[in-house]
Design a protein around this motif. Structure first.
Motif, PDB file in Angstrom:
ATOM      1  N   ALA A  71      68.732   1.408 -56.717  1.00 42.24           N
ATOM      2  CA  ALA A  71      67.439   1.525 -56.047  1.00 42.24           C
ATOM      3  C   ALA A  71      67.111   2.947 -55.634  1.00 42.24           C
ATOM      4  N   ALA A  72      68.112   3.812 -55.483  1.00 37.71           N
ATOM      5  CA  ALA A  72      67.897   5.189 -55.026  1.00 37.71           C
ATOM      6  C   ALA A  72      68.959   6.088 -55.637  1.00 37.71           C
ATOM      7  N   TYR A  73      68.678   7.374 -55.604  1.00 40.47           N
ATOM      8  CA  TYR A  73      69.676   8.335 -56.081  1.00 40.47           C
ATOM      9  C   TYR A  73      69.742   9.502 -55.110  1.00 40.47           C
ATOM     10  N   GLY A  74      70.930  10.055 -54.966  1.00 40.61           N
ATOM     11  CA  GLY A  74      71.120  11.169 -54.052  1.00 40.61           C
ATOM     12  C   GLY A  74      70.887  12.510 -54.716  1.00 40.61           C
ATOM     13  N   GLY A  89      77.882   9.602 -49.697  1.00 42.97           N
ATOM     14  CA  GLY A  89      78.436  10.942 -49.789  1.00 42.97           C
ATOM     15  C   GLY A  89      77.525  11.977 -49.168  1.00 42.97           C
ATOM     16  N   LEU A  90      77.560  13.179 -49.735  1.00 40.09           N
ATOM     17  CA  LEU A  90      76.848  14.329 -49.171  1.00 40.09           C
ATOM     18  C   LEU A  90      75.428  14.414 -49.721  1.00 40.09           C
ATOM     19  N   ASN A  91      74.658  13.363 -49.503  1.00 37.90           N
ATOM     20  CA  ASN A  91      73.273  13.353 -49.958  1.00 37.90           C
ATOM     21  C   ASN A  91      72.416  14.217 -49.047  1.00 37.90           C
ATOM     22  N   VAL A  92      71.705  15.195 -49.622  1.00 36.28           N
ATOM     23  CA  VAL A  92      70.855  16.095 -48.836  1.00 36.28           C
ATOM     24  C   VAL A  92      69.379  15.955 -49.182  1.00 36.28           C
ATOM     25  N   GLY A  93      69.027  14.930 -49.954  1.00 38.40           N
ATOM     26  CA  GLY A  93      67.661  14.785 -50.433  1.00 38.40           C
ATOM     27  C   GLY A  93      66.722  14.168 -49.418  1.00 38.40           C
ATOM     28  N   LEU A  94      65.747  14.932 -48.956  1.00 33.06           N
ATOM     29  CA  LEU A  94      64.792  14.435 -47.974  1.00 33.06           C
ATOM     30  C   LEU A  94      63.935  13.310 -48.537  1.00 33.06           C
ATOM     31  N   GLY A  95      63.754  13.278 -49.840  1.00 37.33           N
ATOM     32  CA  GLY A  95      62.931  12.250 -50.461  1.00 37.33           C
ATOM     33  C   GLY A  95      63.730  11.123 -51.077  1.00 37.33           C
ATOM     34  N   SER A  96      64.978  10.982 -50.675  1.00 39.23           N
ATOM     35  CA  SER A  96      65.861   9.984 -51.287  1.00 39.23           C
ATOM     36  C   SER A  96      65.783   8.615 -50.629  1.00 39.23           C
ATOM     37  N   GLY A  97      65.090   8.507 -49.498  1.00 38.29           N
ATOM     38  CA  GLY A  97      65.037   7.257 -48.783  1.00 38.29           C
ATOM     39  C   GLY A  97      66.213   7.026 -47.863  1.00 38.29           C
ATOM     40  N   ASP A  98      67.088   7.989 -47.764  1.00 35.73           N
ATOM     41  CA  ASP A  98      68.271   7.912 -46.919  1.00 35.73           C
ATOM     42  C   ASP A  98      67.881   8.111 -45.449  1.00 35.73           C
ATOM     43  N   ASP A  99      68.763   7.704 -44.551  1.00 39.33           N
ATOM     44  CA  ASP A  99      68.553   7.894 -43.127  1.00 39.33           C
ATOM     45  C   ASP A  99      68.453   9.381 -42.796  1.00 39.33           C
TER      46      ASP A  99
END
Length: 256
Positions: A244-247, A34-44
């Motif tokens: 393993a991660a959260y947005g 979804g609309l994950n905006v977290g720079l520290g979330s481990g997302d691309d």
């Protein structure tokens, strides 16, 4: 099929560019879909950038997004004519400004986002109120920073957005004792739960701090991040599920 970004708005902020966003309308996948905006979330990083662009376009297209490096503090910073670059975000948990074409952004994943404005003075603020920042006075510091720019307590309106609600927020006796020690009246924000535990009303506590600070009008959206997995990210829910991660979702306010 792509979904439009969901924007939750508060009536006390009508006429102002603002929105409490969730996870609907983004491009991230997996646990942070979804609309994950977290720079520290481990997302691309490219997906995060796309999601942040979509968030801005949904609230104030063309504006410059300004955020801080959130550390669960009571600290508030003032954004001037030349905002800091994303790579040099100050460590703080609230922002205020009187500048136009900026979007103040606060990230949350159960903590309470608070958006504030004094329309007459042309001053806005945004605060990240987790329990640590809330009890330390992050909303009080935000109001004081707004006043330094010309806002008046009685003219300030505030909205408390989606966060974990009392029904979903179980805490232990030590947590309860910390709030009771700070002020015996704080016990009204706790309901007994299972043995040795309590249910904490974070939003109610934040509203009480805003009221005590003299804010003119306050709105509470009453949207539970934990209980709505399709709409919102939740740190606690992700932890309970062993993900393993959260947005992180974002709440935004700006001056046109």
């Amino acid at each position: 099929m792509a979904h439009a970004v969901e924007v939750n708005r508060a009536s006390v902020l009508d006429g102002l560019a603002h929105g409490f966003l969730g996870r609907i309308g983004g491009v991230s996948t997996g646990d942070v879909a979804g609309l994950n905006v977290g720079l520290g979330s481990g997302d691309d990083s490219a997906r995060i950038a796309e999601n942040r662009g979509r968030a801005v376009d949904a609230v104030l297209p063309g504006a410059r997004l300004v955020t801080v490096y959130q550390v669960h503090s009571p600290d508030c910073v003032t954004v001037g004519a030349e905002p800091w670059p994303e790579s040099a975000r100050p460590r703080a948990d609230a922002l205020v400004t009187d500048r136009r074409d900026l979007l103040l952004g606060i990230l949350t994943a159960d903590c309470a986002p608070v958006l504030l404005a004094d329309r007459e003075a042309g001053v806005i603020g945004a605060a990240h109120a987790g329990w640590k920042g809330a009890i330390a006075g992050v909303t009080d510091r935000t109001i004081e920073a707004m006043r330094a720019l010309g806002a008046h307590r009685g003219r300030i309106v505030a909205a408390v957005g989606p966060c974990i609600t009392q029904a979903s927020y179980e805490v232990d006796a030590g947590f309860h004792g910390r709030f009771a020690a700070a002020d015996a009246a704080n016990t009204r924000f706790f309901e007994p739960g299972r043995e040795g535990h309590w249910q904490f009303d974070l939003a109610g506590y934040v509203v009480s701090r805003l009221e005590a600070a003299g804010v003119g009008e306050i709105e509470r959206l009453r949207l539970d991040t934990y209980a709505a997995p399709r709409r919102f990210f939740s740190f606690r829910r992700s932890t309970h599920r062993g993900e393993a991660a959260y947005g992180r979702q974002i709440s935004l306010i700006g001056l046109r």
